[in-house]
Design an enzyme around this catalytic site. Structure first.
Site, PDB file in Angstrom:
ATOM      1  N   THR A  91     -13.606 -40.912  10.946  1.00  0.00           N
ATOM      2  CA  THR A  91     -12.536 -40.264  10.157  1.00  0.00           C
ATOM      3  C   THR A  91     -11.153 -40.457  10.753  1.00  0.00           C
ATOM      4  OG1 THR A  91     -13.982 -38.600   9.210  1.00  0.00           O
ATOM      5  CG2 THR A  91     -11.626 -38.170   9.055  1.00  0.00           C
ATOM      6  N   TRP A 133     -22.491 -38.683  14.086  1.00  0.00           N
ATOM      7  CA  TRP A 133     -21.957 -39.299  12.860  1.00  0.00           C
ATOM      8  C   TRP A 133     -22.384 -40.776  12.795  1.00  0.00           C
ATOM      9  CZ3 TRP A 133     -20.175 -34.674  13.760  1.00  0.00           C
ATOM     10  CH2 TRP A 133     -19.350 -34.011  12.846  1.00  0.00           C
ATOM     11  N   ASN A 179     -24.589 -36.866  10.206  1.00  0.00           N
ATOM     12  CA  ASN A 179     -23.582 -36.189   9.400  1.00  0.00           C
ATOM     13  C   ASN A 179     -23.372 -36.805   8.019  1.00  0.00           C
ATOM     14  OD1 ASN A 179     -21.236 -34.243   9.205  1.00  0.00           O
ATOM     15  ND2 ASN A 179     -20.240 -36.196   8.782  1.00  0.00           N
ATOM     16  N   GLU A 180     -23.608 -36.003   6.995  1.00  0.00           N
ATOM     17  CA  GLU A 180     -23.324 -36.367   5.601  1.00  0.00           C
ATOM     18  C   GLU A 180     -23.965 -37.681   5.165  1.00  0.00           C
ATOM     19  OE1 GLU A 180     -19.079 -35.997   5.042  1.00  0.00           O
ATOM     20  OE2 GLU A 180     -19.118 -33.860   5.484  1.00  0.00           O
ATOM     21  N   GLU A 256     -19.919 -27.327   7.808  1.00  0.00           N
ATOM     22  CA  GLU A 256     -18.573 -27.925   7.834  1.00  0.00           C
ATOM     23  C   GLU A 256     -17.840 -27.442   6.598  1.00  0.00           C
ATOM     24  OE1 GLU A 256     -18.131 -32.200   8.740  1.00  0.00           O
ATOM     25  OE2 GLU A 256     -16.300 -32.164   7.523  1.00  0.00           O
ATOM     26  N   ARG A 378     -12.415 -27.019  -1.675  1.00  0.00           N
ATOM     27  CA  ARG A 378     -13.418 -26.611  -2.666  1.00  0.00           C
ATOM     28  C   ARG A 378     -12.975 -25.276  -3.242  1.00  0.00           C
ATOM     29  NH1 ARG A 378     -15.010 -30.834  -1.366  1.00  0.00           N
ATOM     30  NH2 ARG A 378     -17.128 -31.598  -1.085  1.00  0.00           N
TER      31      ARG A 378
END
Ligand SMILES: *[C@@H]1O[C@H](CO)[C@@H](O)[C@H](O)[C@H]1NC(C)=O
Ligand SMILES: *[C@@H]1O[C@H](CO)[C@@H](O)[C@H](O)[C@H]1NC(C)=O
Ligand SMILES: *[C@@H]1O[C@H](CO)[C@@H](O)[C@H](O)[C@H]1NC(C)=O
Ligand SMILES: *[C@@H]1O[C@H](CO)[C@@H](O)[C@H](O)[C@H]1NC(C)=O
Ligand SMILES: *[C@@H]1O[C@H](CO)[C@@H](O)[C@H](O)[C@H]1NC(C)=O
Ligand SMILES: *[C@@H]1O[C@H](CO)[C@@H](O)[C@H](O)[C@H]1NC(C)=O
Length: 665
Positions: A91, A133, A179-180, A256, A378
């Site tokens: 990121t 990650w 992660n994700e 997160e 969000r």
């Protein structure tokens, strides 16, 4: 007065007296309690979000850490989650792995170990969590996938946890999957088995740091998986959960969340998230991405941290509103406290939660945030217009006899722009266990029996300043605690201090790009390696650096100016790049990918010999020197107009750098 006017007046009176009344909310443990709080946390990493923090001089660095971690001072965080560095872009930069190569282990790279120790120093009870990650390339055997050899991946992750204990006396309490990204059921079970086999039965597994599904369903359908997973962790859940997740009877976490620009509006988003993640979603931990915005402002997701500390060169930092919003909950509760079942929404908008330590203490947090939901990453609610309202809280059960509550308030006042955060008001005397509030929109209140709350402060930090125009690093003077040179922000590849004891000359202490293989990536890393440094506004400057290629066949290194992209966009970085190669040639390109060639020719450069490159860019022209002699000059494309200075290599290959210097106008 005709009848219709009279009727109208009558209805106005009814409306007025209606809204003048007060809604009553009962706070009680009589019907039992709710879930146990696991805490509020910050996330360092995913990636390189704390990069610049480590380079702050004292006392400023300690002060920043105090605002984050010191109990009864600032955010007083309950949880620190860190990235398990995987050598790849995650990121805002790369974080180094503890195992760059299969036969390599080093538990002193990067800054997460240091950060965890600093957090622990301040709060010995802080919960530590690690999550990968990305992974070094060897973990995936060259494939961009960590599950083909799940035993290798599990051992790699467990090594990190063992290293934390062995070298830093840090107990990691929870570990995540990937992660994700996808999870793999076989891998999760094997990770559990490997943890247990290594004496790490106490380490819990969080899965899957993505959406609620499909992990919730997987856990429901597979009892063995259910036994392996301790926490269902979802990202940016928008304060809600799903039925399957509730059916698992696991702890539910927003592992997160937030990721919002940290001005006042960001603090408002955070206030709503912290309450409503429990009220709407039964989540008992919420972790902010990110902990502290300590990365260059022009990298992606600028200032999405609880506070800002991105100027180690000036010492300036900013304690932003999310720090104080965190304090409203974190200073008056601890992991292990229990939510009451009597939590909910306020009739005219906003929410309230209440928690107890089970020994008579009570903490109530109320928020009435309304402002511009669209800025929160969000929006947890449709735009609900919160209006001023009277609310009466009636304490019952164990709390009926409470006589006094401490009161802390934040007011956002977006219109007047005169906010006040975490102010201690006069304690409230209770008569019959009840109190009535006139709540305006955009306020946060804490009412609590806990008396230890404190708004910590330090003298103002030095004023903000731009990165120095003249900057040098010969990599000889080092902070032994860190593996990386100050202010270099790796965007692909990993650059580390290196010592060559056999070198008799001036290059014993150098800076080295150490990756030899593309990692199992999380973002779209470049095919080249690159580390950026300096001021994004730099336009006219000279970058000088000694370079040493260690790849006889494909060796290639560069110095660059006006580099305009990092983070997940690093592949598309433009600028002015001056490359030399081990085959005796040079090239000047306007992109990191090396596609747009501005000049090229013979240089006589080769591997295992030190050369000095100097790149000067002014307006729309550039010139390069090799060992002090002019090698080329050319016109450069007019964009980008400005950007960072940088060093790097043409591929994942070893190369060294020394005597880096920038002189900017
Ligand atoms: C709150 O109560 C006061 C009287 O105590 C009243 O004057 C005021 O109108 C009420 N406000 C609202 C929004 O109901
Ligand atoms: C840590 O937790 C223990 C047990 O809950 C508590 O007694 C102690 O005060 C806590 N220490 C800090 C610094 O919060
Ligand atoms: C609340 O907690 C404090 C310590 O934080 C403790 O001394 C006290 O006895 C507790 N109970 C009540 C009812 O305040
Ligand atoms: C809130 O107010 C805005 C205008 O101020 C209006 O457009 C919107 O419909 C209102 N929303 C609700 C849910 O009442
Ligand atoms: C270390 O220094 C020696 C002597 O200058 C040199 O021959 C060798 O290539 C260097 N090795 C590395 C890895 O830098
Ligand atoms: C950069 O140099 C050009 C050409 O000399 C000049 O026109 C421009 O003003 C300079 N810009 C800065 C920011 O110094």
């Amino acid at each position: 007065m005709d009848g219709s006017v009279a009727a109208l007046l009558f209805s106005l009176v009814v409306l007025f007296s209606d809204s003048g009344s007060s809604q009553t909310y009962v706070l009680s443990d009589e019907g039992g309690l709710g879930r146990v709080l696991d805490g509020i946390g910050g996330l360092s990493g995913g990636g390189a979000t704390s990069r610049l923090l480590v380079n702050y001089a004292e006392p400023f660095r300690s002060r920043i850490l105090d605002y984050l971690f010191k109990p009864n001072f600032g955010a007083s965080l309950h949880i620190l989650k860190v990235e398990i560095g995987g050598d790849a872009q995650t990121t805002d930069g790369t974080e180094p792995s503890h195992m760059h190569y299969e036969n390599d282990q080093d538990y002193f790279r990067g800054y997460e170990w240091w950060l965890m120790k600093e957090a622990k120093k301040r709060n010995p009870n802080i919960t530590l969590i690690g999550l990968p990650w990305a992974f070094p390339g060897w973990v995936g055997h060259g494939k961009n996938w960590p599950y083909d050899f799940p035993d290798i991946t599990a051992t790699y992750v467990v090594n990190w946890i063992l290293g934390a204990k062995q070298y830093h006396d840090l107990d990691i309490q929870y570990v995540g999957i990937w992660n994700e990204r996808s999870y793999d059921v076989k891998y999760i079970k094997l990770l559990r088995y490997t943890l247990d086999k290594s004496g790490l039965e106490a380490v819990g597994i969080v899965a899957s740091d993505n959406l609620w599904e499909p992990i919730a369903l997987s856990v429901l359908l597979d009892a063995e998986l259910g036994g392996a997973v301790d926490v269902i962790g979802a990202h940016y859940p928008g304060t809600t959960t799903v039925t399957d997740a509730l059916k698992t009877h696991k702890k539910l976490w927003s592992s997160e969340d937030y990721s919002t620009f940290n001005d006042e509006v960001g603090g408002g988003c955070w206030a709503r998230i912290l309450n409503q993640n429990y009220v709407n979603g039964h989540m008992t931990a919420t972790i902010s991405w990110n902990l502290v915005a300590s990365y260059y402002e022009d990298l992606p997701f600028s200032r999405d941290g609880l506070m800002t500390a991105n100027e180690p060169w000036s010492g300036n930092y900013v304690v932003e509103s999310p720090i104080w919003i965190t304090a409203h909950t974190s200073q008056f509760t601890q992991p292990g406290w229990t939510y009451l079942q009597t939590v909910g929404h306020l009739v005219q908008g906003g929410s309230y939660v209440a928690l107890t330590d089970g020994k008579g203490n009570l903490t109530v947090v109320i928020e009435t945030m309304t402002h511009d939901h669209s800025v929160c990453i969000r929006p947890p609610l449709p735009a609900f217009n919160v209006t001023s309202q009277n609310a009466t809280f009636q304490l019952q059960g164990s709390f009926a006899s409470i006589k006094e509550l401490q009161v802390w308030r934040s007011q956002f006042n977006f219109k007047t722009n005169k906010p006040s955060f975490f102010e201690k008001l006069t304690p409230l005397k209770l008569l019959d266990g009840s109190f009535t509030l006139n709540l305006a929109a955009d306020e946060v209140y804490t009412f609590t029996t806990v008396t230890s709350g404190r708004k910590g402060s330090f003298p103002d930090p030095p004023p903000s300043a731009r990165f120095p125009k003249v900057y040098k690093d010969d990599f000889d003077v080092r902070n032994p605690e860190f593996s990386e040179a100050p202010d270099f922000a790796d965007q692909t590849g990993v650059f580390e201090y290196y010592v060559n004891l056999t070198d008799a000359g001036p290059h014993v202490f150098t800076f080295r790009q150490v990756l030899t293989q593309r990692p199992v990536t999380w973002a779209t890393d470049a095919d080249q390696t690159v580390s950026v440094i300096g001021d994004y506004q730099w336009r006219n400057l000279t970058v000088t650096c000694d370079v040493f290629m260690e790849d006889v066949k494909t060796g290639g290194v560069f110095v660059a100016a006006r580099v305009d992209k990092g983070g997940q966009s690093v592949r598309g970085a433009k600028g002015v790049f001056f490359w030399v190669f081990a085959d005796g040639s040079y090239k000047v390109t306007s992109d990191l990918a090396g596609q747009t060639v501005l000049a090229e020719g013979k240089s006589g450069t080769r591997a295992y010999v030190w050369f000095t490159l100097s790149l000067s860019v002014t307006g729309q022209s550039a010139a390069g020197l090799l060992n002090g002699h002019p090698l080329w000059s050319t016109a450069v494309v007019p964009t980008p107009k400005s950007g960072w200075a940088a060093i790097g290599t043409r591929s994942f290959q070893l190369a060294q750098f020394d005597n880096f210097a920038v002189a900017a106008q």
